[in-house]
Scaffold this motif. Structure first.
Motif: not given
Length: 488
Positions: A156-159, A147-151
């Protein structure tokens, strides 16, 4: 799951993003930058397999912004009781991975229970590869990372989106015996396919100068472990879910305590959830009510012939937040080896034996706002969420044994800058959650008992529940989590 029961008048409702809602939690603010609502798992057209029937498509649920929502009956494919991290991620999985409609009901709002009180770490360093929860936790971590990679792929920045950051984690000990155990832990993690290494006292000091374990101590280091912000993550998941409301596939019913179930006179299955304001019909009903699941299920099934005792119970925890404490900078998340012992401790189901059980072990992270978050305590104290200052002081002193810099902070400054989070972990005596159908009722499911691992196991649990409801093979073996034989 929320921690209070409040019934509100219909005038407290409003609409947002096309979905009926009430008093969206002010602790979870976040503005989104794009329309990314899924992971890399492709969306498929799927059918609900409960009782082998295809659900009738509910009529779209639409409300104008000027009209309050009135008590009424509505139909969905799936009704989820509980808007904690487990309930919301299950809803998201149904919405992004199928064409089914979903309602989420909660007695309060997200982030007001265990989810919002947690530390946000997604760590494997303290997990046991031989445990029943290992594969579920590992799968869930994989899904969070996807999910973080897709974001990130979407610009977008997953942080910023959900507080995601790769911190690595340290499991630390101070004695020669601890070092032996930590070396064994590293070997186990490595054999299970995780990157892990043992750090001597000097090597640990190089990676984390603020921590002191003495000359005999050491650490197990898992460089790929991550953490997130629970409030941002919940805001993100809510945004995902609400994007399906204009299509008639999603609605929230917050501040609506569940008051009962409606049983079909023809099939004998439970076909609806009755709340303080609404009757919500569903082909599948999922109870993800955290530590309230036991009492809730008892009340809901008391007039039936179904014998079920979901043994989940509240396990109170304190976390200490020190705001704007710049003298102590951490490069990684840390916890002491004693945390593993107390987290995995298995007690008898008698509450009298557990009422005085209290443990405090060091955990330390830096949150998304740069605050120092220290923990943690574990205690069986019923459903009380009152702050116990003696436990807070114990946490502070325990942390000071590992971080000498903390001892430089005066007690006056400590009290002035502190905040305390108190949550109730949903504890199961055998140390693993209950995920699956209630025996004898094919369309009523449980997803609870994750103790302190709700965030850590959320996405894997959601995937498992959805596959079970849809009649698909589960990615992870679901048999260890079945209610049958554990809750009957």
């Amino acid at each position: 799951m929320a921690s209070t029961s409040v019934a509100v008048n219909s005038s407290n409702y409003f609409t947002k993003d096309g979905v009926a809602s009430v008093n969206v939690n002010p602790l979870c603010p976040f503005a989104f930058q794009s329309g990314l609502f899924g992971s890399k798992i492709p969306t498929k057209k799927l059918s609900l397999s409960v009782n082998g029937t295809r659900p009738t498509r509910p009529r779209p649920i639409r409300h104008s912004g000027s009209e309050p929502v009135k008590a009424s009956s509505r139909s969905f494919d799936v009704v989820i009781v509980g808007a904690g991290i487990i309930g919301l991620t299950i809803a998201r999985q149904f919405l992004t991975g199928s064409d089914l409609s979903v309602a989420v009901v909660d007695k309060a709002v997200p982030c007001s229970g265990a989810t919002g009180a947690g530390q946000g770490y997604i760590w494997m360093v303290h997990k046991n590869p031989a445990s029943d929860t290992w594969e579920l936790t590992k799968r869930s971590h994989q899904l969070w990372k996807m999910l973080a990679e897709t974001t990130r792929d979407q610009g977008m920045d997953p942080f910023q989106v959900f507080g995601w950051k790769k911190t690595g984690s340290l499991l630390v000990g101070t004695t020669p015996e601890d070092s032996v155990m930590l070396r064994k832990k590293v070997s186990q993690l490595s054999e299970a396919g995780l990157r892990a290494e043992y750090l001597s006292s000097d090597e640990l000091h190089f990676k984390e100068p603020a921590i002191n374990v003495g000359t005999d101590g050491g650490a197990a280091f898992a460089p790929d472990d991550c953490q997130l912000d629970a409030h941002r993550a919940v805001s993100y998941i809510e945004k995902v879910n609400r994007s399906f409301a204009p299509k008639g596939r999603y609605a929230e019913f917050y501040h609506e305590p569940v008051t009962g179930l409606v049983r079909s006179t023809s099939s004998g299955e439970y076909e609806a959830v009755r709340t303080s304001n609404s009757t919500l019909y569903g082909k599948a009903i999922i109870v993800a009510a955290g530590c309230w699941s036991r009492s809730l299920m008892h009340d809901l099934l008391k007039d039936s012939n179904v014998e079920l005792d979901a043994l989940v119970m509240p396990r109170k925890g304190h976390l200490l937040v020190i705001e704007n404490y710049n003298p102590l900078q951490l490069n990684h998340g840390s916890m002491e080896v004693g945390y593993v012992d107390y987290q995995n401790a298995v007690f008898s189901s008698g509450l009298n034996d557990q009422s005085q059980t209290l443990s405090v072990s060091m955990t330390a992270t830096i949150d998304t706002m740069g605050n120092l978050v220290l923990g943690s305590s574990r205690q069986f104290a019923g459903f009380s969420t009152e702050v116990d200052d003696s436990i807070v002081l114990h946490i502070w002193k325990r942390a000071g044994e590992f971080f000498p810099k903390l001892k430089e902070l005066s007690l006056t400054d400590f009290i002035k800058n502190r905040k305390v989070r108190v949550g109730l972990r949903p504890y199961m005596p055998d140390g693993k959650p209950v995920i699956g159908p209630v025996p004898g009722l094919s369309n009523l499911f449980l997803a609870t008992g994750h103790e302190g691992g709700g965030l850590s196991m959320a996405l894997g649990t959601a995937e498992m529940v959805v596959d079970m409801v849809l009649g698909n093979p589960t990615y992870v073996d679901n048999s260890p989590f079945a209610a049958n034989g554990r809750c009957c």
